[in-house]
Design a protein around this motif. Structure first.
Motif, PDB file in Angstrom:
ATOM      1  N   TYR A  80      35.813  58.466  67.158  1.00 42.04           N
ATOM      2  CA  TYR A  80      37.238  58.718  67.405  1.00 42.04           C
ATOM      3  C   TYR A  80      37.462  59.469  68.710  1.00 42.04           C
ATOM      4  N   ARG A  81      36.631  60.465  68.915  1.00 45.48           N
ATOM      5  CA  ARG A  81      36.781  61.267  70.122  1.00 45.48           C
ATOM      6  C   ARG A  81      36.144  60.546  71.314  1.00 45.48           C
ATOM      7  N   GLY A  82      36.301  61.139  72.485  1.00 44.10           N
ATOM      8  CA  GLY A  82      35.632  60.581  73.650  1.00 44.10           C
ATOM      9  C   GLY A  82      34.140  60.841  73.568  1.00 44.10           C
ATOM     10  N   HIS A  83      33.402  60.359  74.542  1.00 47.06           N
ATOM     11  CA  HIS A  83      31.954  60.595  74.581  1.00 47.06           C
ATOM     12  C   HIS A  83      31.669  62.093  74.497  1.00 47.06           C
ATOM     13  N   SER A  84      32.317  62.862  75.369  1.00 41.32           N
ATOM     14  CA  SER A  84      32.252  64.316  75.281  1.00 41.32           C
ATOM     15  C   SER A  84      33.656  64.837  75.568  1.00 41.32           C
ATOM     16  N   MET A  85      33.771  66.127  75.764  1.00 41.59           N
ATOM     17  CA  MET A  85      35.112  66.707  75.795  1.00 41.59           C
ATOM     18  C   MET A  85      35.909  66.350  77.042  1.00 41.59           C
ATOM     19  N   SER A  86      35.240  65.971  78.095  1.00 41.41           N
ATOM     20  CA  SER A  86      35.954  65.705  79.342  1.00 41.41           C
ATOM     21  C   SER A  86      36.464  64.259  79.407  1.00 41.41           C
ATOM     22  N   ASP A  87      36.355  63.545  78.306  1.00 45.17           N
ATOM     23  CA  ASP A  87      36.598  62.111  78.294  1.00 45.17           C
ATOM     24  C   ASP A  87      38.000  61.831  77.733  1.00 45.17           C
ATOM     25  N   SER A  88      38.878  61.261  78.549  1.00 40.00           N
ATOM     26  CA  SER A  88      40.248  61.004  78.088  1.00 40.00           C
ATOM     27  C   SER A  88      40.396  59.587  77.523  1.00 40.00           C
ATOM     28  N   ARG A  89      39.334  58.874  77.391  1.00 39.11           N
ATOM     29  CA  ARG A  89      39.293  57.571  76.717  1.00 39.11           C
ATOM     30  C   ARG A  89      40.195  56.520  77.384  1.00 39.11           C
ATOM     31  N   GLY A  90      40.221  56.561  78.703  1.00 40.57           N
ATOM     32  CA  GLY A  90      41.043  55.604  79.432  1.00 40.57           C
ATOM     33  C   GLY A  90      40.477  54.192  79.438  1.00 40.57           C
ATOM     34  N   TYR A  91      39.281  54.056  78.924  1.00 39.28           N
ATOM     35  CA  TYR A  91      38.591  52.765  78.943  1.00 39.28           C
ATOM     36  C   TYR A  91      38.852  51.931  77.690  1.00 39.28           C
ATOM     37  N   ARG A  92      39.718  52.454  76.779  1.00 38.55           N
ATOM     38  CA  ARG A  92      40.001  51.673  75.578  1.00 38.55           C
ATOM     39  C   ARG A  92      41.452  51.912  75.153  1.00 38.55           C
ATOM     40  N   THR A  93      41.966  51.029  74.301  1.00 36.77           N
ATOM     41  CA  THR A  93      43.385  51.116  73.946  1.00 36.77           C
ATOM     42  C   THR A  93      43.595  51.980  72.711  1.00 36.77           C
ATOM     43  N   ARG A  94      44.786  52.580  72.617  1.00 37.13           N
ATOM     44  CA  ARG A  94      45.138  53.368  71.435  1.00 37.13           C
ATOM     45  C   ARG A  94      45.250  52.445  70.217  1.00 37.13           C
ATOM     46  N   GLU A  95      45.597  51.176  70.444  1.00 37.40           N
ATOM     47  CA  GLU A  95      45.694  50.210  69.332  1.00 37.40           C
ATOM     48  C   GLU A  95      44.324  50.017  68.678  1.00 37.40           C
ATOM     49  N   GLU A  96      43.318  49.902  69.538  1.00 39.28           N
ATOM     50  CA  GLU A  96      41.957  49.732  69.013  1.00 39.28           C
ATOM     51  C   GLU A  96      41.559  50.958  68.184  1.00 39.28           C
ATOM     52  N   GLU A  97      41.873  52.125  68.700  1.00 38.88           N
ATOM     53  CA  GLU A  97      41.522  53.355  67.978  1.00 38.88           C
ATOM     54  C   GLU A  97      42.227  53.405  66.622  1.00 38.88           C
ATOM     55  N   GLU A  98      43.521  53.029  66.605  1.00 36.68           N
ATOM     56  CA  GLU A  98      44.274  53.055  65.345  1.00 36.68           C
ATOM     57  C   GLU A  98      43.694  52.085  64.327  1.00 36.68           C
ATOM     58  N   LEU A  99      43.278  50.939  64.832  1.00 38.21           N
ATOM     59  CA  LEU A  99      42.685  49.918  63.950  1.00 38.21           C
ATOM     60  C   LEU A  99      41.460  50.487  63.236  1.00 38.21           C
ATOM     61  N   TRP A 100      40.634  51.209  63.982  1.00 36.90           N
ATOM     62  CA  TRP A 100      39.432  51.787  63.375  1.00 36.90           C
ATOM     63  C   TRP A 100      39.779  52.930  62.434  1.00 36.90           C
ATOM     64  N   LYS A 101      40.794  53.688  62.774  1.00 36.82           N
ATOM     65  CA  LYS A 101      41.155  54.822  61.909  1.00 36.82           C
ATOM     66  C   LYS A 101      41.688  54.355  60.556  1.00 36.82           C
ATOM     67  N   GLN A 102      42.135  53.096  60.508  1.00 36.53           N
ATOM     68  CA  GLN A 102      42.545  52.556  59.208  1.00 36.53           C
ATOM     69  C   GLN A 102      41.342  52.305  58.304  1.00 36.53           C
ATOM     70  N   ARG A 103      40.170  52.305  58.904  1.00 39.22           N
ATOM     71  CA  ARG A 103      38.940  52.161  58.100  1.00 39.22           C
ATOM     72  C   ARG A 103      38.138  53.460  58.203  1.00 39.22           C
ATOM     73  N   ASP A 104      38.832  54.524  57.969  1.00 41.56           N
ATOM     74  CA  ASP A 104      38.189  55.834  58.080  1.00 41.56           C
ATOM     75  C   ASP A 104      37.173  56.026  56.949  1.00 41.56           C
ATOM     76  N   PRO A 105      35.959  56.449  57.288  1.00 43.45           N
ATOM     77  CA  PRO A 105      34.907  56.551  56.262  1.00 43.45           C
ATOM     78  C   PRO A 105      35.240  57.537  55.147  1.00 43.45           C
ATOM     79  N   ILE A 106      35.948  58.599  55.482  1.00 41.41           N
ATOM     80  CA  ILE A 106      36.303  59.572  54.442  1.00 41.41           C
ATOM     81  C   ILE A 106      37.350  58.984  53.508  1.00 41.41           C
ATOM     82  N   PHE A 107      38.353  58.311  54.086  1.00 48.02           N
ATOM     83  CA  PHE A 107      39.409  57.739  53.251  1.00 48.02           C
ATOM     84  C   PHE A 107      38.872  56.607  52.377  1.00 48.02           C
ATOM     85  N   ILE A 108      37.954  55.828  52.916  1.00 46.60           N
ATOM     86  CA  ILE A 108      37.391  54.725  52.110  1.00 46.60           C
ATOM     87  C   ILE A 108      36.721  55.284  50.856  1.00 46.60           C
TER      88      ILE A 108
END
Lengths: 319, 327
Positions: free
Chosen positions: A239-267
């Protein structure tokens, strides 16, 4: 696995998540220095594999995203946090930091910060087990990007050649720092790359604890029964960037949301609720209880611990 | 004391340590069935079997890492890297894992591993098989570096390195494996720190290590017989840590120093010894110390060019004569 055990696993996953999120906050507050690589999103990988193995008995080695693996092996979260704070009470006495968590009494053999560096070390640990005749196995957790290092290929070759008791777990979170796997790697399915070394391998969902656990049981049994190495690829997401200085500009927020819908804790949580083993209220109470523990014990311990003595700067260089 | 060859001394140390402790193993390219490129592991495969005498693939970084990983659990691997030129490939594991693990784990883990590797110019091997690299290894915290100049040291240093809880790099020389020397019949452990006075003298100190000790000894002979100069030869068998006290003691006695190395000069053993002399006994000097070293070129193939690139005992003699204003 009994519902009680699954509830314990869920608890450990929540602890792992909240621990890492609290690290994020402490980093912003400049309590933690250096580089910080966080694990949220990948919790089912470590849990699923280690529940199939013997934490504290089997040897575990990994890269720099290592806090959660250490805690799963038996490290006290207080001592891991104290390490991140650079304190003498930290697992590595404040000399290691986030990327170098070590807890040898729990057979956690360390976090290493050269991508791919732990591959041969894991094989070496397996070689030592082979020489000593123990029933432990060596487990190496690394990300997909490590597989583009020469050590991956060199080590797989030797692990197969010497039939070493080593389980390679590839947590495929699909990014190597800020480069997507399809931009760095010709073959996307990592388990397919292993067939060139005649090593047993499989791939599964890394978000669902039960799925990881089932696959890991087979993998661990394969290695422990003397059949040589195994390579298990777990499809996951960071979910987070590689490390703290990473603003994740290389991927879309849509992609991140899609994965968060399959959150391991919620499953896992929802499965326990559906089975009547847990209520949503109980889950929220668990979260509160863990937050309280982290704040009042883990953080408190790290805050109040002493720093290393500067007079001991050169201690631990040579034996 | 019996006279044996350098490789025989190494082989004997391997054999004794492996016979004593089942967790001592050796590994490297061609060391098992083939018996070792320089015979240092001859006969061990037959005696101890493939689990403990491991022929590795040509994968320097990963077999080095494998040995280091095994050492975390108390195994004591002796890792032969066929040429120090190939050790560049293994430096990630040597430096990032073996040398640092004790520190970054707060003393929990240590890597009791021995790396053995020959370097040096050895009859037209060309640029990629002739390099000396001791200066690279001696700059690494957490790694011990020793370099035997004779069979006795080769035997005793390897024995001590195997017993050491620190990672130890043993720098050998490709030309020296068939050189003979006396080795004690009984078990002998050479210290991993310090230096040795190979020849006592009063007028100038010649610092050498490994092959350059022999240039210094030969030069001292010539200086004594032809020029009436009494040269002391100090054998720096330990390159990391360097013997600060021993360097000081000799220079304070002779007031002059020449450092001979087959390596190139920049950032090398000579530079480091000169720095120590500066720090420890600058006001005891009667002349500025001098380095004798290789030319800063990739080793040429052509024999004449190769000989022009590396120093020998005559260069040491000339350096001393310059110090005394006789050249």
């Amino acid at each position: 696995m009994k519902p009680e055990d699954k509830k314990r696993v869920l608890r450990e996953m929540v602890l792992a998540r909240r621990f890492e999120e609290r690290c994020y906050q402490a980093y912003i507050e400049r309590k933690i220095g250096g580089f910080l690589h966080l694990y949220p999103g990948q919790e089912a990988c470590c849990q699923g594999v280690m529940e199939a193995a013997r934490p504290g008995h089997d040897y575990v080695i990994t890269g720099y995203r290592d806090h959660v693996h250490a805690i799963k092996c038996g490290s006290d979260p207080k001592e891991v946090m104290a390490e991140l704070y650079g304190k003498e009470t930290g697992v590595s006495k404040g000399r290691g930091g986030s990327m170098h968590i070590f807890d040898v009494k729990h057979h956690f053999m360390g976090g290493y910060a050269l991508v791919g560096g732990p591959f041969p070390l894991a094989a070496g640990i397996a070689k030592a087990i082979q020489l000593k005749g123990g029933d432990e196995i060596s487990i190496c957790f690394l990300g997909d990007a490590a597989n583009n290092q020469g050590t991956f290929h060199e080590t797989l070759n030797m692990a197969a050649l010497y039939k070493l008791p080593v389980l390679f777990v590839c947590e495929n979170n699909q990014y190597g720092i800020g480069t997507a796997i399809d931009r760095s790697t010709a073959v996307l399915d990592q388990f397919k790359r292993v067939c060139g070394y005649d090593i047993a391998a499989s791939q599964c969902d890394g978000q669902d604890f039960d799925v990881v656990h089932e696959h890991a049981k087979k993998a661990v049994a394969h290695v422990r029964n003397g059949n040589g190495p195994y390579f298990l690829e777990l499809m996951t997401y960071r979910y987070r960037g590689h490390s703290m200085s990473d603003s994740r500009g290389y991927r879309t927020r849509e992609e991140e949301e899609l994965w968060k819908q399959r959150d391991p804790i919620f499953i896992l949580r929802d499965r326990l609720i559906d089975a009547g083993a847990m209520t949503m209220d109980a889950f929220h109470a668990l979260e509160k209880e863990i937050d309280h523990y982290i704040e009042n014990e883990v953080i408190k311990f790290a805050e109040e611990s002493p720093e290393p003595n500067v007079a001991e700067l050169e201690k631990y260089v040579l034996a | 004391m019996a006279e044996i060859m350098y490789w025989e001394a190494l082989q004997r140390a391997h054999d004794e340590e492996m016979a004593r402790d089942p967790l001592v193993i050796c590994m490297g390219e061609d060391i098992g069935v083939a018996g070792g490129t320089y015979k240092a592991t001859k006969g061990l495969y037959e005696k101890y079997g493939p689990l403990r005498v491991i022929d590795t693939p040509i994968s320097e970084n990963s077999y080095t890492g494998l040995g280091i990983g095994a050492s975390f659990l108390g195994v004591r691997p002796i890792i032969e890297i066929m040429s120090v030129n190939f050790a560049w490939l293994a430096m990630d594991q040597m430096f990032n894992s073996a040398a640092k693990v004790r520190y970054m784990s707060g003393g929990q883990l240590t890597a009791p591993v021995v790396f053995r590797s020959p370097g040096g110019s050895a009859h037209q091997l060309g640029a990629q098989h002739s390099a000396r690299m001791e200066k690279v290894f001696m700059g690494i915290a957490g790694l011990r570096v020793v370099t035997p100049s004779n069979p006795k040291q080769a035997y005793g240093l390897l024995k001590s390195a195997v017993r050491s809880d620190d990672p130890v790099f043993i720098n050998e020389h490709e030309l020296m494996y068939n050189w003979k020397g006396e080795v004690p019949e009984g078990e002998y452990f050479h210290p991993l720190e310090g230096s040795e006075i190979a020849r006592s003298g009063t007028d100038v100190t010649l610092f050498g290590y490994n092959i350059s000790v022999h240039w210094c000894l030969k030069a001292a002979e010539i200086l004594a017989s032809q020029y009436n100069i009494s040269a002391e030869v100090v054998d720096l068998y330990a390159l990391s840590p360097l013997d600060r006290a021993g360097i000081k003691q000799s220079v304070c006695k002779t007031h002059r120093a020449v450092i001979a190395e087959e390596d190139e000069a920049p950032c090398g053993v000579g530079a480091e010894v000169m720095a120590i002399i500066n720090e420890e006994c600058f006001f005891d000097l009667d002349a500025a110390p001098v380095r004798v070293h290789s030319a800063l070129v990739p080793q040429p193939y052509n024999h004449k060019l190769e000989m022009a690139a590396i120093p020998d005992h005559e260069d040491v003699v000339n350096a001393v004569l310059k110090l005394f204003g006789k050249a």
